[in-house]
Write a protein that holds these residues in place. Structure first.
Motif, mmCIF file in Angstrom:
data_model
loop_
_atom_site.group_PDB
_atom_site.id
_atom_site.type_symbol
_atom_site.label_atom_id
_atom_site.label_comp_id
_atom_site.label_asym_id
_atom_site.label_seq_id
_atom_site.Cartn_x
_atom_site.Cartn_y
_atom_site.Cartn_z
ATOM 1 N N HIS A 128 17.218 1.742 7.859
ATOM 2 C CA HIS A 128 16.421 2.410 9.148
ATOM 3 C C HIS A 128 15.635 3.587 8.645
ATOM 4 O O HIS A 128 15.820 4.545 9.119
ATOM 5 N N LYS A 129 14.745 3.390 7.701
ATOM 6 C CA LYS A 129 13.995 4.228 7.150
ATOM 7 C C LYS A 129 12.421 4.006 6.844
ATOM 8 O O LYS A 129 12.209 2.716 6.919
ATOM 9 N N LEU A 130 11.636 4.942 7.020
ATOM 10 C CA LEU A 130 10.334 4.617 7.239
ATOM 11 C C LEU A 130 9.742 4.031 5.542
ATOM 12 O O LEU A 130 8.923 3.281 5.557
ATOM 13 N N ALA A 131 10.554 4.130 4.754
ATOM 14 C CA ALA A 131 10.515 3.613 3.228
ATOM 15 C C ALA A 131 10.635 2.091 3.331
ATOM 16 O O ALA A 131 9.949 1.355 2.575
ATOM 17 N N SER A 132 11.562 1.554 4.327
ATOM 18 C CA SER A 132 11.331 -0.002 4.479
ATOM 19 C C SER A 132 10.156 -0.451 4.635
ATOM 20 O O SER A 132 9.620 -1.533 4.441
ATOM 21 N N LEU A 133 9.106 0.224 5.377
ATOM 22 C CA LEU A 133 7.944 -0.304 5.724
ATOM 23 C C LEU A 133 7.282 -0.661 4.407
ATOM 24 O O LEU A 133 6.268 -1.577 4.138
ATOM 25 N N TYR A 134 7.317 0.149 3.401
ATOM 26 C CA TYR A 134 6.671 0.058 2.097
ATOM 27 C C TYR A 134 7.015 -1.218 1.209
ATOM 28 O O TYR A 134 6.674 -1.440 0.419
ATOM 29 N N GLU A 135 8.532 -1.381 1.822
ATOM 30 C CA GLU A 135 9.054 -2.644 0.882
ATOM 31 C C GLU A 135 8.560 -4.158 1.469
ATOM 32 O O GLU A 135 8.351 -5.093 0.825
ATOM 33 N N ALA A 136 7.659 -3.879 2.660
ATOM 34 C CA ALA A 136 7.526 -5.050 3.392
ATOM 35 C C ALA A 136 5.870 -5.475 3.353
ATOM 36 O O ALA A 136 5.396 -6.389 3.423
ATOM 37 N N PHE A 137 5.086 -4.262 3.337
ATOM 38 C CA PHE A 137 3.523 -4.113 3.690
ATOM 39 C C PHE A 137 2.907 -3.342 2.514
ATOM 40 O O PHE A 137 3.358 -2.564 1.887
ATOM 41 N N ALA A 138 1.607 -3.552 2.552
ATOM 42 C CA ALA A 138 0.960 -2.843 1.798
ATOM 43 C C ALA A 138 0.736 -1.218 2.099
ATOM 44 O O ALA A 138 0.969 -1.084 3.263
ATOM 45 N N PRO A 139 0.735 -0.229 1.267
ATOM 46 C CA PRO A 139 0.691 1.054 1.608
ATOM 47 C C PRO A 139 0.023 1.507 2.997
ATOM 48 O O PRO A 139 0.416 2.022 3.719
ATOM 49 N N ALA A 140 -1.288 1.009 3.189
ATOM 50 C CA ALA A 140 -2.227 1.394 4.335
ATOM 51 C C ALA A 140 -1.626 0.813 5.700
ATOM 52 O O ALA A 140 -1.588 1.580 6.684
ATOM 53 N N GLU A 141 -0.846 -0.282 5.323
ATOM 54 C CA GLU A 141 -0.300 -0.957 6.570
ATOM 55 C C GLU A 141 0.923 -0.256 7.032
ATOM 56 O O GLU A 141 1.173 0.084 8.205
ATOM 57 N N ALA A 142 1.599 0.179 6.034
ATOM 58 C CA ALA A 142 2.891 0.812 6.247
ATOM 59 C C ALA A 142 2.715 2.000 6.815
ATOM 60 O O ALA A 142 3.535 2.756 7.596
ATOM 61 N N ARG A 143 1.567 2.716 6.364
ATOM 62 C CA ARG A 143 1.313 4.164 6.870
ATOM 63 C C ARG A 143 0.975 4.148 8.349
ATOM 64 O O ARG A 143 1.188 5.137 9.235
ATOM 65 N N ARG A 144 -0.088 3.232 8.660
ATOM 66 C CA ARG A 144 -0.443 2.735 10.124
ATOM 67 C C ARG A 144 0.716 2.667 11.101
ATOM 68 O O ARG A 144 0.788 3.315 11.970
ATOM 69 N N ILE A 145 1.852 1.780 10.506
ATOM 70 C CA ILE A 145 2.941 1.946 11.624
ATOM 71 C C ILE A 145 3.909 2.879 11.778
ATOM 72 O O ILE A 145 4.235 3.355 12.666
ATOM 73 N N ALA A 146 3.984 3.755 10.574
ATOM 74 C CA ALA A 146 4.868 4.727 10.495
ATOM 75 C C ALA A 146 4.243 5.896 11.364
ATOM 76 O O ALA A 146 4.935 6.622 12.146
ATOM 77 N N GLU A 147 2.945 5.946 11.272
ATOM 78 C CA GLU A 147 2.328 6.919 12.230
ATOM 79 C C GLU A 147 2.399 6.831 13.782
ATOM 80 O O GLU A 147 1.999 7.660 14.624
ATOM 81 N N LYS A 148 2.673 5.540 14.182
ATOM 82 C CA LYS A 148 2.939 5.081 15.407
ATOM 83 C C LYS A 148 4.367 5.500 15.994
ATOM 84 O O LYS A 148 4.560 5.581 17.211
ATOM 85 N N LEU A 149 5.247 5.949 15.085
ATOM 86 C CA LEU A 149 6.700 6.275 15.345
ATOM 87 C C LEU A 149 7.012 7.594 15.448
ATOM 88 O O LEU A 149 6.650 8.243 14.342
#
Length: 227
Positions: A128-149
């Motif tokens: 349950h970490k924002l780092a998980s987003l970077y395991e699944a998506f390109a950096p720009a997409e991961a950052r976009r999702i993270a900024e909504k949370l």
């Protein structure tokens, strides 16, 4: 002489800090543009019958053999928005960082696409970490999702503060007690339960406050001594 203050129980201080943060979030006024969403996950053992159950007869109940066959495991990701009286359960085979990341993308893009920020309460599990987003998506997409949370973690050993855990308990008691042989059957049962709960606008009336915690759970608070 100058006094210095000591906090001897560091772990307790960390617990109460996270607890009070969660309780404060729960008592914010409802804001559709900043919805409160609680997130939790749980597993379900899949089991097959080894013998056909005997159907019920007048004055009698159905009979099942105690023996069963293991058929793998599954995972349940549950979102619960108490102020919207809404929940969604995603059934998966695993609970990896990538699975978690795709759940977060669903939350942002499918479930609450118009929200400015999603206030997310969950426990501090290793995935349950924002780092998980970077395991699944390109950096720009991961950052976009993270900024909504806007993430708020419940304290360690304090998962009872997560309202999604209450919903998971209701799900298991109401729909998952019986043996479930495979993933499609599990998905079907979970969808039926979810639909029924949402149509009934079922929710949790959370009343426990920070003021209550400071009285009822005062033993958890560190003792401040003058050194």
């Amino acid at each position: 002489m100058k006094e210095e203050w000591c906090i001897p129980e560091k772990q307790s201080a960390e617990f109460v800090c996270a607890m009070e943060d969660t309780l404060e979030v729960y008592h914010r006024p409802h804001d559709p543009m900043r919805p409160l969403v609680c997130f939790d996950e749980g597993g379900k053992q899949l089991t097959k019958e080894t013998r056909l159950p005997l159907p019920p007869r007048p004055g009698d109940v159905a009979k099942y053999d105690y023996e069963y066959e293991r058929n793998g495991t599954s995972n349940l990701f549950l979102f619960f928005a108490p102020l919207e009286a809404w929940r969604h359960v995603k059934v998966t085979e695993r609970r990896t960082m990538v699975d978690f990341a795709f759940c977060m993308r669903d939350l942002v893009d499918i479930h609450f696409p118009h929200a400015e920020k999603i206030v997310l309460v969950m426990d501090n599990l290793n995935t349950h970490k924002l780092a998980s987003l970077y395991e699944a998506f390109a950096p720009a997409e991961a950052r976009r999702i993270a900024e909504k949370l806007e993430i708020h973690y419940t304290p360690k050993h304090g998962s009872w503060l997560n309202m999604a855990e209450i919903e998971l308990s209701v799900l298991h008691r109401q729909s998952l007690k019986a043996r479930i042989p495979d993933l499609p059957t599990l998905t079907q049962r979970v969808a039926a339960w979810q639909r029924k709960r949402n149509n009934a606008s079922a929710t949790v009336n959370w009343r426990f406050t920070t003021a209550d915690a400071r009285i009822k759970l005062r033993q958890l608070y560190p003792t401040i001594d003058v050194c």
